[in-house]
Design an enzyme around this catalytic site. Structure first.
Site, PDB file in Angstrom:
ATOM      1  N   ARG A   9      77.951  39.495  42.016  1.00 25.67           N
ATOM      2  CA  ARG A   9      77.392  39.641  43.353  1.00 25.67           C
ATOM      3  C   ARG A   9      75.868  39.443  43.315  1.00 25.67           C
ATOM      4  NH1 ARG A   9      81.001  44.112  43.494  1.00 25.67           N
ATOM      5  NH2 ARG A   9      82.643  43.877  45.058  1.00 25.67           N
ATOM      6  N   LYS A  10      75.308  39.023  44.429  1.00 23.28           N
ATOM      7  CA  LYS A  10      73.856  38.953  44.539  1.00 23.28           C
ATOM      8  C   LYS A  10      73.276  40.350  44.332  1.00 23.28           C
ATOM      9  CE  LYS A  10      73.779  35.026  47.712  1.00 23.28           C
ATOM     10  NZ  LYS A  10      73.453  34.553  49.076  1.00 23.28           N
ATOM     11  N   SER A  12      73.250  41.933  41.512  1.00 25.85           N
ATOM     12  CA  SER A  12      73.952  42.653  40.453  1.00 25.85           C
ATOM     13  C   SER A  12      72.988  43.108  39.367  1.00 25.85           C
ATOM     14  CB  SER A  12      75.031  41.759  39.842  1.00 25.85           C
ATOM     15  OG  SER A  12      75.572  42.368  38.685  1.00 25.85           O
ATOM     16  N   ALA A  63      86.590  47.196  45.467  1.00 28.86           N
ATOM     17  CA  ALA A  63      86.424  45.774  45.776  1.00 28.86           C
ATOM     18  C   ALA A  63      87.730  45.019  45.567  1.00 28.86           C
ATOM     19  CB  ALA A  63      85.312  45.181  44.920  1.00 28.86           C
ATOM     20  N   GLN A  64      88.491  45.410  44.547  1.00 25.64           N
ATOM     21  CA  GLN A  64      89.802  44.786  44.350  1.00 25.64           C
ATOM     22  C   GLN A  64      90.709  45.053  45.542  1.00 25.64           C
ATOM     23  OE1 GLN A  64      91.755  45.413  40.560  1.00 25.64           O
ATOM     24  NE2 GLN A  64      89.795  45.649  39.512  1.00 25.64           N
ATOM     25  N   HIS A  85      92.598  47.154  33.773  1.00 26.18           N
ATOM     26  CA  HIS A  85      93.371  48.397  33.879  1.00 26.18           C
ATOM     27  C   HIS A  85      94.336  48.257  35.046  1.00 26.18           C
ATOM     28  CE1 HIS A  85      91.054  50.732  37.175  1.00 26.18           C
ATOM     29  NE2 HIS A  85      90.564  49.515  37.134  1.00 26.18           N
ATOM     30  N   GLU A 324      96.934  56.016  25.154  1.00 25.14           N
ATOM     31  CA  GLU A 324      96.289  56.335  26.425  1.00 25.14           C
ATOM     32  C   GLU A 324      95.845  57.788  26.521  1.00 25.14           C
ATOM     33  OE1 GLU A 324      95.593  54.054  28.437  1.00 25.14           O
ATOM     34  OE2 GLU A 324      96.926  52.409  27.931  1.00 25.14           O
TER      35      GLU A 324
END
Length: 412
Positions: A9-10, A12, A63-64, A85, A324
Protein backbone atom coordinates in the site's frame (compact mmCIF):
# COMPACT_ATOMS: atom_id res chain seq x y z
CA UNK A 1 11.41 -15.73 -17.53
CA UNK A 2 9.72 -15.66 -14.14
CA UNK A 3 9.25 -12.37 -12.31
CA UNK A 4 8.62 -11.50 -8.67
CA UNK A 5 6.30 -8.60 -7.97
CA UNK A 6 5.79 -7.13 -4.51
CA UNK A 7 2.69 -5.03 -3.88
CA UNK A 8 2.54 -2.63 -0.94
CA UNK A 9 0.00 0.00 0.00
CA UNK A 10 1.04 3.62 -0.42
CA UNK A 11 2.72 4.78 2.77
CA UNK A 12 3.61 1.25 3.84
CA UNK A 13 6.22 1.06 6.59
CA UNK A 14 7.94 -1.69 4.58
CA UNK A 15 8.96 0.57 1.70
CA UNK A 16 12.53 1.03 2.89
CA UNK A 17 12.89 -2.68 3.59
CA UNK A 18 11.65 -3.42 0.07
CA UNK A 19 14.26 -1.07 -1.38
CA UNK A 20 17.00 -2.69 0.69
CA UNK A 21 15.92 -6.11 -0.58
CA UNK A 22 16.34 -5.04 -4.22
CA UNK A 23 12.89 -3.81 -5.20
CA UNK A 24 12.39 -0.40 -6.79
CA UNK A 25 9.71 1.96 -8.14
CA UNK A 26 9.21 2.74 -11.79
CA UNK A 27 9.62 6.36 -12.90
CA UNK A 28 11.00 7.36 -9.50
CA UNK A 29 7.62 7.65 -7.79
CA UNK A 30 6.15 5.60 -5.01
CA UNK A 31 3.25 3.54 -6.25
CA UNK A 32 1.23 0.55 -5.15
CA UNK A 33 3.36 -1.83 -7.20
CA UNK A 34 6.98 -2.63 -6.48
CA UNK A 35 8.96 -4.74 -8.94
CA UNK A 36 12.21 -6.66 -8.94
CA UNK A 37 15.00 -4.64 -10.57
CA UNK A 38 16.12 -7.66 -12.57
CA UNK A 39 13.04 -8.82 -14.39
CA UNK A 40 9.89 -7.22 -12.99
CA UNK A 41 7.32 -5.20 -14.90
CA UNK A 42 5.10 -2.42 -13.63
CA UNK A 43 1.35 -2.91 -13.72
CA UNK A 44 -1.93 -2.45 -11.93
CA UNK A 45 -2.34 -4.78 -8.92
CA UNK A 46 -5.42 -6.45 -10.40
CA UNK A 47 -3.70 -6.95 -13.74
CA UNK A 48 -0.77 -8.42 -11.86
CA UNK A 49 -3.00 -10.91 -10.04
CA UNK A 50 -4.71 -11.85 -13.29
CA UNK A 51 -1.37 -12.69 -14.87
CA UNK A 52 0.20 -14.48 -11.89
CA UNK A 53 0.66 -18.21 -11.47
CA UNK A 54 1.12 -17.84 -7.69
CA UNK A 55 -0.40 -15.06 -5.57
CA UNK A 56 0.84 -14.89 -1.95
CA UNK A 57 -1.83 -13.04 0.02
CA UNK A 58 0.00 -11.53 3.02
CA UNK A 59 -2.19 -8.52 3.76
CA UNK A 60 -3.91 -8.03 7.15
CA UNK A 61 -6.84 -10.17 8.24
CA UNK A 62 -9.36 -7.34 7.95
CA UNK A 63 -8.02 -6.36 4.51
CA UNK A 64 -8.44 -9.95 3.35
CA UNK A 65 -12.05 -9.92 4.51
CA UNK A 66 -12.71 -6.68 2.64
CA UNK A 67 -10.95 -7.55 -0.62
CA UNK A 68 -11.24 -11.31 -1.13
CA UNK A 69 -14.09 -11.12 -3.66
CA UNK A 70 -12.15 -8.86 -6.02
CA UNK A 71 -8.99 -10.89 -5.53
CA UNK A 72 -10.81 -14.13 -6.35
CA UNK A 73 -12.38 -12.60 -9.46
CA UNK A 74 -8.93 -11.80 -10.86
CA UNK A 75 -7.31 -15.18 -10.13
CA UNK A 76 -6.68 -16.96 -13.41
CA UNK A 77 -7.69 -20.63 -13.91
CA UNK A 78 -5.24 -23.21 -12.49
CA UNK A 79 -3.28 -20.56 -10.58
CA UNK A 80 -2.43 -20.86 -6.87
CA UNK A 81 -3.47 -18.67 -3.96
CA UNK A 82 -0.95 -18.86 -1.10
CA UNK A 83 -1.80 -17.98 2.52
CA UNK A 84 0.30 -17.66 5.67
CA UNK A 85 -2.44 -18.71 8.10
CA UNK A 86 -6.04 -19.90 8.12
CA UNK A 87 -7.96 -16.68 8.75
CA UNK A 88 -9.47 -16.29 5.28
CA UNK A 89 -10.66 -19.89 5.19
CA UNK A 90 -12.30 -19.44 8.58
CA UNK A 91 -13.90 -16.18 7.49
CA UNK A 92 -15.40 -17.78 4.39
CA UNK A 93 -16.64 -20.83 6.28
CA UNK A 94 -18.29 -18.63 8.92
CA UNK A 95 -20.50 -17.29 6.13
CA UNK A 96 -21.12 -20.70 4.53
CA UNK A 97 -18.75 -19.92 1.65
CA UNK A 98 -15.61 -21.47 0.20
CA UNK A 99 -12.89 -20.61 -2.28
CA UNK A 100 -13.83 -20.70 -5.99
CA UNK A 101 -12.88 -23.98 -7.64
CA UNK A 102 -10.83 -22.64 -10.55
CA UNK A 103 -7.61 -22.13 -8.54
CA UNK A 104 -5.68 -24.01 -5.88
CA UNK A 105 -5.38 -22.83 -2.28
CA UNK A 106 -2.32 -23.62 -0.18
CA UNK A 107 -0.76 -22.35 3.05
CA UNK A 108 2.70 -22.21 4.56
CA UNK A 109 2.27 -20.98 8.14
CA UNK A 110 5.49 -20.09 10.00
CA UNK A 111 5.27 -20.60 13.75
CA UNK A 112 6.51 -17.19 14.76
CA UNK A 113 6.00 -13.46 14.33
CA UNK A 114 7.14 -11.60 11.23
CA UNK A 115 10.45 -10.19 12.50
CA UNK A 116 11.67 -13.58 13.75
CA UNK A 117 10.58 -15.39 10.59
CA UNK A 118 12.58 -12.99 8.44
CA UNK A 119 15.62 -13.03 10.75
CA UNK A 120 15.76 -16.82 10.86
CA UNK A 121 15.29 -17.07 7.10
CA UNK A 122 18.27 -14.78 6.52
CA UNK A 123 20.29 -16.70 9.10
CA UNK A 124 19.72 -19.83 7.06
CA UNK A 125 21.96 -18.45 4.32
CA UNK A 126 24.92 -18.80 6.67
CA UNK A 127 23.95 -21.57 9.10
CA UNK A 128 22.78 -25.00 8.05
CA UNK A 129 19.70 -25.93 10.07
CA UNK A 130 18.56 -22.37 10.75
CA UNK A 131 14.94 -21.45 10.08
CA UNK A 132 11.58 -21.78 11.78
CA UNK A 133 9.13 -24.65 11.94
CA UNK A 134 5.97 -24.24 9.87
CA UNK A 135 2.67 -25.86 9.13
CA UNK A 136 1.88 -26.80 5.53
CA UNK A 137 -1.66 -27.07 4.24
CA UNK A 138 -3.51 -27.68 1.00
CA UNK A 139 -7.15 -26.66 1.10
CA UNK A 140 -7.86 -27.48 -2.51
CA UNK A 141 -5.86 -28.65 -5.49
CA UNK A 142 -7.47 -28.08 -8.86
CA UNK A 143 -6.03 -31.44 -9.92
CA UNK A 144 -7.51 -33.17 -6.84
CA UNK A 145 -6.17 -35.68 -4.35
CA UNK A 146 -4.79 -33.47 -1.55
CA UNK A 147 -6.21 -33.06 1.95
CA UNK A 148 -7.19 -30.00 3.95
CA UNK A 149 -5.65 -29.15 7.30
CA UNK A 150 -7.14 -26.80 9.89
CA UNK A 151 -5.42 -25.52 13.01
CA UNK A 152 -6.11 -23.76 16.27
CA UNK A 153 -4.16 -22.52 19.29
CA UNK A 154 -4.68 -20.05 22.14
CA UNK A 155 -1.65 -20.36 24.44
CA UNK A 156 -0.68 -16.78 23.59
CA UNK A 157 -3.47 -15.38 25.79
CA UNK A 158 -3.42 -18.20 28.31
CA UNK A 159 0.18 -17.72 29.42
CA UNK A 160 -0.51 -13.99 29.80
CA UNK A 161 -3.43 -14.72 32.14
CA UNK A 162 -1.58 -17.40 34.12
CA UNK A 163 1.35 -15.21 35.09
CA UNK A 164 -0.88 -12.30 36.12
CA UNK A 165 -2.80 -14.60 38.45
CA UNK A 166 0.25 -16.31 39.95
CA UNK A 167 2.22 -13.07 40.43
CA UNK A 168 -0.57 -11.66 42.58
CA UNK A 169 -0.80 -14.89 44.56
CA UNK A 170 2.91 -15.09 45.28
CA UNK A 171 3.22 -11.46 46.36
CA UNK A 172 0.10 -11.72 48.53
CA UNK A 173 1.74 -14.68 50.27
CA UNK A 174 4.80 -12.59 51.13
CA UNK A 175 7.13 -13.19 48.18
CA UNK A 176 9.13 -10.18 46.99
CA UNK A 177 8.03 -8.69 43.66
CA UNK A 178 11.29 -9.53 41.90
CA UNK A 179 11.18 -13.12 43.10
CA UNK A 180 7.49 -13.44 42.20
CA UNK A 181 8.27 -12.29 38.64
CA UNK A 182 11.13 -14.79 38.45
CA UNK A 183 8.89 -17.60 39.70
CA UNK A 184 6.10 -16.82 37.23
CA UNK A 185 7.11 -15.19 33.92
CA UNK A 186 10.81 -16.08 33.98
CA UNK A 187 10.08 -19.65 35.05
CA UNK A 188 7.58 -20.30 32.24
CA UNK A 189 9.26 -18.38 29.42
CA UNK A 190 12.76 -19.50 30.35
CA UNK A 191 13.50 -22.84 31.99
CA UNK A 192 10.09 -24.50 31.60
CA UNK A 193 9.83 -23.59 27.91
CA UNK A 194 13.41 -24.70 27.29
CA UNK A 195 12.83 -28.11 28.89
CA UNK A 196 9.57 -28.66 27.00
CA UNK A 197 11.22 -27.57 23.74
CA UNK A 198 14.09 -30.03 23.99
CA UNK A 199 12.76 -32.85 26.18
CA UNK A 200 9.00 -32.50 26.55
CA UNK A 201 6.53 -31.85 29.38
CA UNK A 202 7.23 -35.06 31.25
CA UNK A 203 10.84 -33.93 31.63
CA UNK A 204 9.64 -30.87 33.55
CA UNK A 205 8.02 -33.15 36.13
CA UNK A 206 10.96 -35.52 36.27
CA UNK A 207 13.38 -32.65 36.94
CA UNK A 208 11.66 -31.91 40.28
CA UNK A 209 12.48 -33.29 43.71
CA UNK A 210 9.89 -35.43 45.48
CA UNK A 211 8.62 -32.47 47.54
CA UNK A 212 8.52 -30.29 44.43
CA UNK A 213 6.56 -32.97 42.57
CA UNK A 214 3.84 -32.72 45.24
CA UNK A 215 3.64 -28.96 44.61
CA UNK A 216 3.43 -29.58 40.86
CA UNK A 217 0.68 -32.19 41.35
CA UNK A 218 -1.30 -29.88 43.64
CA UNK A 219 -1.21 -27.06 41.08
CA UNK A 220 -1.86 -29.41 38.14
CA UNK A 221 -4.89 -31.05 39.81
CA UNK A 222 -6.48 -27.72 40.72
CA UNK A 223 -5.83 -26.04 37.35
CA UNK A 224 -6.60 -28.73 34.78
CA UNK A 225 -10.40 -28.57 34.66
CA UNK A 226 -10.73 -24.76 35.02
CA UNK A 227 -8.27 -24.36 32.13
CA UNK A 228 -10.18 -26.92 30.09
CA UNK A 229 -13.43 -24.99 30.62
CA UNK A 230 -11.93 -21.85 29.05
CA UNK A 231 -10.23 -23.87 26.32
CA UNK A 232 -13.54 -25.43 25.29
CA UNK A 233 -15.21 -22.02 25.24
CA UNK A 234 -12.39 -20.60 23.16
CA UNK A 235 -12.44 -23.49 20.70
CA UNK A 236 -16.19 -23.26 20.15
CA UNK A 237 -16.02 -19.47 19.88
CA UNK A 238 -13.50 -19.76 17.08
CA UNK A 239 -15.34 -22.66 15.42
CA UNK A 240 -18.53 -20.58 15.36
CA UNK A 241 -16.73 -17.69 13.66
CA UNK A 242 -17.07 -15.22 16.56
CA UNK A 243 -13.34 -14.62 16.82
CA UNK A 244 -13.10 -14.01 13.08
CA UNK A 245 -16.02 -11.56 13.08
CA UNK A 246 -14.44 -9.54 15.90
CA UNK A 247 -11.23 -9.14 13.88
CA UNK A 248 -13.11 -8.06 10.76
CA UNK A 249 -15.27 -5.58 12.65
CA UNK A 250 -12.32 -4.12 14.53
CA UNK A 251 -10.39 -3.58 11.32
CA UNK A 252 -13.32 -2.08 9.44
CA UNK A 253 -14.22 0.34 12.21
CA UNK A 254 -10.70 1.71 12.17
CA UNK A 255 -10.52 1.90 8.38
CA UNK A 256 -13.73 3.92 8.28
CA UNK A 257 -12.69 6.25 11.08
CA UNK A 258 -9.08 6.98 10.22
CA UNK A 259 -8.34 5.46 6.85
CA UNK A 260 -5.13 3.87 8.11
CA UNK A 261 -3.86 0.31 7.54
CA UNK A 262 -3.43 -0.80 11.16
CA UNK A 263 -5.74 -1.31 14.13
CA UNK A 264 -4.55 0.38 17.34
CA UNK A 265 -4.97 -1.34 20.70
CA UNK A 266 -4.30 -0.23 24.24
CA UNK A 267 -1.14 -1.24 26.09
CA UNK A 268 -1.16 -4.58 27.92
CA UNK A 269 2.05 -4.23 29.92
CA UNK A 270 1.09 -1.51 32.40
CA UNK A 271 0.26 -3.56 35.51
CA UNK A 272 2.71 -3.70 38.40
CA UNK A 273 4.01 -7.12 37.36
CA UNK A 274 5.24 -5.91 33.96
CA UNK A 275 6.88 -2.87 35.50
CA UNK A 276 8.73 -5.19 37.87
CA UNK A 277 9.62 -7.29 34.83
CA UNK A 278 11.42 -4.36 33.21
CA UNK A 279 13.71 -4.17 36.23
CA UNK A 280 14.22 -7.95 36.40
CA UNK A 281 15.17 -8.17 32.74
CA UNK A 282 17.55 -5.22 32.98
CA UNK A 283 19.50 -6.88 35.81
CA UNK A 284 19.26 -10.48 34.60
CA UNK A 285 22.62 -12.21 34.03
CA UNK A 286 23.26 -13.11 30.40
CA UNK A 287 21.80 -16.51 29.55
CA UNK A 288 19.79 -16.79 32.77
CA UNK A 289 16.59 -18.76 32.07
CA UNK A 290 15.04 -18.37 35.50
CA UNK A 291 14.06 -21.03 38.06
CA UNK A 292 12.01 -24.19 37.62
CA UNK A 293 9.28 -23.26 40.08
CA UNK A 294 7.10 -26.35 40.70
CA UNK A 295 3.73 -24.69 41.38
CA UNK A 296 4.02 -22.50 38.29
CA UNK A 297 5.10 -25.52 36.25
CA UNK A 298 2.06 -27.48 37.42
CA UNK A 299 -0.35 -24.75 36.30
CA UNK A 300 1.33 -24.25 32.92
CA UNK A 301 1.61 -27.94 32.07
CA UNK A 302 -2.04 -28.47 33.12
CA UNK A 303 -3.00 -25.76 30.65
CA UNK A 304 -1.04 -27.40 27.85
CA UNK A 305 -2.40 -30.89 28.50
CA UNK A 306 -5.97 -29.53 28.71
CA UNK A 307 -5.63 -27.92 25.29
CA UNK A 308 -4.02 -31.04 23.84
CA UNK A 309 -6.90 -33.18 25.13
CA UNK A 310 -9.52 -30.89 23.59
CA UNK A 311 -7.77 -30.85 20.23
CA UNK A 312 -7.48 -34.65 20.26
CA UNK A 313 -11.18 -34.99 20.98
CA UNK A 314 -11.91 -32.63 18.08
CA UNK A 315 -10.01 -34.89 15.69
CA UNK A 316 -6.77 -32.96 15.22
CA UNK A 317 -3.61 -34.94 14.46
CA UNK A 318 -0.65 -35.09 16.83
CA UNK A 319 1.68 -33.35 14.38
CA UNK A 320 -0.75 -30.46 14.11
CA UNK A 321 -1.45 -30.26 17.84
CA UNK A 322 2.20 -30.29 18.85
CA UNK A 323 3.37 -27.87 16.18
CA UNK A 324 0.56 -25.36 16.70
CA UNK A 325 0.11 -25.63 20.46
CA UNK A 326 3.34 -26.80 22.06
CA UNK A 327 6.29 -25.96 19.81
CA UNK A 328 4.89 -22.60 18.69
CA UNK A 329 4.42 -21.58 22.32
CA UNK A 330 7.74 -22.65 23.81
CA UNK A 331 9.93 -21.92 20.78
CA UNK A 332 8.31 -19.03 18.93
CA UNK A 333 6.29 -17.02 21.46
CA UNK A 334 7.44 -17.45 25.06
CA UNK A 335 11.08 -16.52 24.31
CA UNK A 336 9.92 -13.08 23.15
CA UNK A 337 8.11 -12.50 26.45
CA UNK A 338 11.25 -13.67 28.23
CA UNK A 339 13.35 -11.15 26.31
CA UNK A 340 11.14 -8.07 26.33
CA UNK A 341 7.81 -8.67 28.06
CA UNK A 342 4.24 -9.51 27.11
CA UNK A 343 3.61 -6.55 24.81
CA UNK A 344 6.57 -7.45 22.62
CA UNK A 345 5.34 -11.05 22.40
CA UNK A 346 1.71 -10.26 21.66
CA UNK A 347 1.83 -7.08 19.63
CA UNK A 348 4.31 -8.37 17.07
CA UNK A 349 1.72 -10.97 16.12
CA UNK A 350 -1.35 -10.72 13.87
CA UNK A 351 -4.43 -8.67 14.69
CA UNK A 352 -6.22 -11.94 15.38
CA UNK A 353 -3.65 -12.95 17.98
CA UNK A 354 -3.53 -9.47 19.52
CA UNK A 355 -7.30 -9.31 19.96
CA UNK A 356 -7.45 -12.91 21.14
CA UNK A 357 -4.84 -12.41 23.82
CA UNK A 358 -6.63 -9.36 25.17
CA UNK A 359 -9.91 -11.26 25.23
CA UNK A 360 -8.82 -14.57 26.74
CA UNK A 361 -5.98 -13.62 29.10
CA UNK A 362 -8.39 -12.03 31.61
CA UNK A 363 -10.59 -15.14 31.47
CA UNK A 364 -7.69 -17.43 32.39
CA UNK A 365 -6.57 -15.01 35.10
CA UNK A 366 -10.07 -14.92 36.61
CA UNK A 367 -10.84 -18.62 36.52
CA UNK A 368 -7.49 -19.59 38.04
CA UNK A 369 -7.88 -17.00 40.79
CA UNK A 370 -11.52 -17.86 41.51
CA UNK A 371 -11.37 -21.66 41.20
CA UNK A 372 -7.93 -23.27 40.99
CA UNK A 373 -6.12 -21.22 43.62
CA UNK A 374 -9.11 -21.25 45.95
CA UNK A 375 -9.19 -25.06 45.72
CA UNK A 376 -5.51 -25.21 46.68
CA UNK A 377 -6.05 -22.88 49.64
CA UNK A 378 -8.99 -25.00 50.80
CA UNK A 379 -6.79 -28.10 50.86
CA UNK A 380 -8.31 -29.91 47.90
CA UNK A 381 -6.68 -33.36 47.53
CA UNK A 382 -4.43 -34.17 44.61
CA UNK A 383 -6.39 -35.89 41.82
CA UNK A 384 -4.32 -39.03 41.40
CA UNK A 385 -6.21 -40.08 38.28
CA UNK A 386 -5.27 -36.83 36.56
CA UNK A 387 -1.64 -37.26 37.56
CA UNK A 388 -1.56 -40.87 36.36
CA UNK A 389 -3.13 -39.85 33.05
CA UNK A 390 -0.52 -37.13 32.64
CA UNK A 391 2.40 -39.44 33.37
CA UNK A 392 1.21 -42.06 30.87
CA UNK A 393 -0.13 -39.70 28.16
CA UNK A 394 0.81 -40.71 24.62
CA UNK A 395 1.55 -37.09 23.78
CA UNK A 396 4.97 -37.39 25.43
CA UNK A 397 6.15 -39.84 22.78
CA UNK A 398 4.64 -37.71 20.02
CA UNK A 399 6.48 -34.61 21.27
CA UNK A 400 9.74 -36.55 21.27
CA UNK A 401 9.27 -37.50 17.62
CA UNK A 402 8.25 -33.97 16.57
CA UNK A 403 11.20 -32.45 18.43
CA UNK A 404 13.54 -34.44 16.19
CA UNK A 405 12.06 -32.67 13.14
CA UNK A 406 12.58 -29.13 14.44
CA UNK A 407 15.30 -26.81 13.14
CA UNK A 408 18.68 -27.70 14.59
CA UNK A 409 19.40 -24.07 15.45
CA UNK A 410 17.67 -22.85 18.62
CA UNK A 411 15.11 -20.44 17.20
CA UNK A 412 14.47 -18.85 20.58
Amino acid sequence: MQSLILWLRKGSLLINEARAAGFSEENGTLGDIWVSEENGTLGDIWETISGSDLVLLLISDAAQADNYEKIFSHMKPNSILGLSHGFLLGHLQSMGLDFPKHFSVIAVCPKGMGPSVRRLYVQGKEINGAGINSSFAVHQDVDGGLLMLLWHGILLGAVHGIVESLFRRYTEHGMSEDLAYNNTVESITGTISKIISTKGMLAVYNALSEDEKREFEKAYSASYYPCMDIMYECYEDIAAGSEIRSVVLAGRCFYEKEGLPAFPMGKIDQTRMWKVGEHVRSTRPAGDLGPLYPFTAGVYVALMIAQIEILRKKGHSYSEIINESVIESVDSLNPFMHARGVSFMVDNCSTTARLGSRKWAPRFDYILTQQALVAVDNGAPINQDLISNFLSDQVHGAIEVCAQLRPTVDIS
